[in-house]
Design an enzyme around this catalytic site. Structure first.
Site, PDB file in Angstrom:
ATOM      1  CG  ASP A 122      13.113  51.714 -46.388  1.00  9.35           C
ATOM      2  OD1 ASP A 122      13.333  52.227 -47.490  1.00  9.35           O
ATOM      3  OD2 ASP A 122      13.049  52.370 -45.327  1.00  9.35           O
ATOM      4  CG  ASP A 144      13.081  59.291 -46.693  1.00  7.05           C
ATOM      5  OD1 ASP A 144      12.581  58.474 -47.481  1.00  7.05           O
ATOM      6  OD2 ASP A 144      13.753  58.966 -45.698  1.00  7.05           O
TER       7      ASP A 144
HETATM    8  C1  GLA Z   1      13.857  55.255 -45.270  1.00  2.00           C
HETATM    9  C2  GLA Z   1      12.371  55.430 -45.584  1.00  2.00           C
HETATM   10  C3  GLA Z   1      11.712  56.222 -44.457  1.00  2.00           C
HETATM   11  C4  GLA Z   1      11.899  55.513 -43.141  1.00  2.00           C
HETATM   12  C5  GLA Z   1      13.369  55.266 -42.872  1.00  2.00           C
HETATM   13  C6  GLA Z   1      13.605  54.365 -41.671  1.00  2.00           C
HETATM   14  O1  GLA Z   1      14.540  56.468 -45.312  1.00  2.00           O
HETATM   15  O2  GLA Z   1      12.191  56.062 -46.819  1.00  2.00           O
HETATM   16  O3  GLA Z   1      10.338  56.412 -44.742  1.00  2.00           O
HETATM   17  O4  GLA Z   1      11.195  54.291 -43.163  1.00  2.00           O
HETATM   18  O5  GLA Z   1      14.016  54.658 -43.992  1.00  2.00           O
HETATM   19  O6  GLA Z   1      14.964  54.144 -41.416  1.00  2.00           O
END
Ligand code: GLA
Length: 378
Positions: free
Chosen positions: A126, A183
């Site tokens: 991430d 997301d």
């Molecule tokens: C980010 C990523 C998600 C998930 C969260 C976890 O937002 O894009 O897919 O992994 O972090 O905290």
């Protein structure tokens, strides 16, 4: 690692967020086998954020949360492997993960070694809490090198959400897949937005480094960590069909221990999965971009497949019944070629042959039709 088709599996984040532990991971591994998901091609079980203790050990290594994973991560990985599945984990290019657990910044090599020693096969990486002065390409290249030198084949899943022009540099990092979108949330609006965000990024998808449109929300019905409004089964099916049409990784986000029949049918549709896994990995192209409101309400995509076949997808993105149509010219098959297509519907199994060089279909709200097509004589 060099992957030829997009990875398929399950990820804990969409439904479970921080509520993960070794029992539910074991049950998920069991369910991936007993429901037929594994046989359908879903091979990776990935634990997302919130799996570690908040501090590293005295040697600077990451440690699994003792309450959630009392037997340690190697034991979890071993269980997953015994089921014939592969095991994935999560870390972050910043000092902290997005949920504020330790990130891998300046611990890249030791963390890659730790993951390898546990038997990890997949790392989602991430982009939260990264240094404002160290550029993203540098951070992802450093983890890319760490993974390539850790002594184990680990699929590198970069997750910088398409920010900082990720598409321009991601292929320098050794990433096997890269998050090309923000997301996902469990709502139709989110599915539609991500589909649109992807449009300009289609040229960057390809074998060896796939665009990742984020985990699937099919089957969540508004429950869980990213559940908002939820969707109905028609919307979930169109979502899955779009991800397959775009050759995105297929990472299931619902609770696979409790799937509805409709969810199973969608996620294990062999015709759609074969489009996602098509070995030719050609860029999809949009046809029928007409005026009159059709531009974003009805999407018509086509894609060249292996062995001279074609895929055609008609997607109604809107809440009203709509007509989708296209001409054979738009598939580069005008009458002068002496050819047409035999269209095999991947849902119903029906076959149709276009008459008069055009195809028109009425789609129910949010519905789609997807066809695998063979070129035949007129
Ligand atoms: C980010 C990523 C998600 C998930 C969260 C976890 O937002 O894009 O897919 O992994 O972090 O905290």
């Amino acid at each position: 690692m060099l992957i030829k088709t997009p990875p398929m599996g399950w990820n804990s984040w969409n439904t479970f967020g921080e509520n993960i532990n070794e029992d539910m991971i074991r049950e998920t591994a069991d369910a991936m086998v007993s429901t037929g998901l594994k046989d359908a091609g879903y091979e990776y079980l990935v634990i997302d954020d919130c799996w570690s203790e908040h501090g590293r050990d005295k040697d600077g290594r990451l440690v699994a949360d003792h309450v959630k994973f009392p037997h340690g991560m190697k034991a979890v990985a071993d269980y997953v492997h015994e089921k014939g599945l592969k095991f994935g984990m999560y870390s972050c290019a910043g000092t902290l993960t997005c949920a504020r657990y330790p990130g891998s910044y300046e611990h890249e090599f030791i963390d890659a070694e730790t993951f390898a020693s546990w038997g990890v096969d997949y790392l989602k990486y991430d982009y939260c809490y990264h240094s404002p002065i160290v550029p993203g390409p540098y951070l992802y290249r450093r983890m890319g090198l760490a993974l390539e030198n850790c002594g184990r084949d680990i699929l590198f899943s970069a997750c910088s959400w398409g920010s900082d022009e990720t598409h321009e540099w991601i292929k320098t990092t050794g990433a096997d897949i890269w998050r090309s979108t923000g997301d996902i949330f469990d709502s139709w609006k989110s599915i539609r937005d991500l589909t649109q965000q992807q449009e300009k990024l289609h040229p960057f998808n390809g074998a060896g480094c796939f665009n990742d449109m984020d985990m699937l929300v099919t089957g969540m019905y508004g429950k869980g960590n990213v559940g908002i409004a939820g969707c109905d089964d028609v919307q979930y099916r169109t979502h899955f069909a779009l991800w397959c049409f775009m050759q995105s990784p297929l990472m299931i986000g619902c609770d696979v221990r409790n799937m509805s029949d409709a969810t199973k049918e969608t996620l294990m549709n062999p015709g759609l999965i074969s489009l996602d896994q098509d070995p030719a990995v050609r860029q999809p192209f949009r046809i029928a971009k007409w005026d009159g409101g059709y531009v974003d309400k009805v999407l018509v995509y086509a894609r060249h497949l292996a062995h001279g076949e074609l895929a055609v997808g008609l997607f109604n993105m809107d809440s009203e019944k709509a007509r989708a149509q296209f001409n054979m010219d738009e598939l580069a098959l005008p009458e002068s070629t002496g050819k047409t297509i035999e269209m095999h519907n991947v849902f119903s199994g029906e076959t149709i042959m276009p008459q008069n060089g055009a195809v028109g279909r009425v789609l129910e709200p949010y519905a789609c039709e997807v066809y695998r097509c063979r070129i035949v004589d007129l």
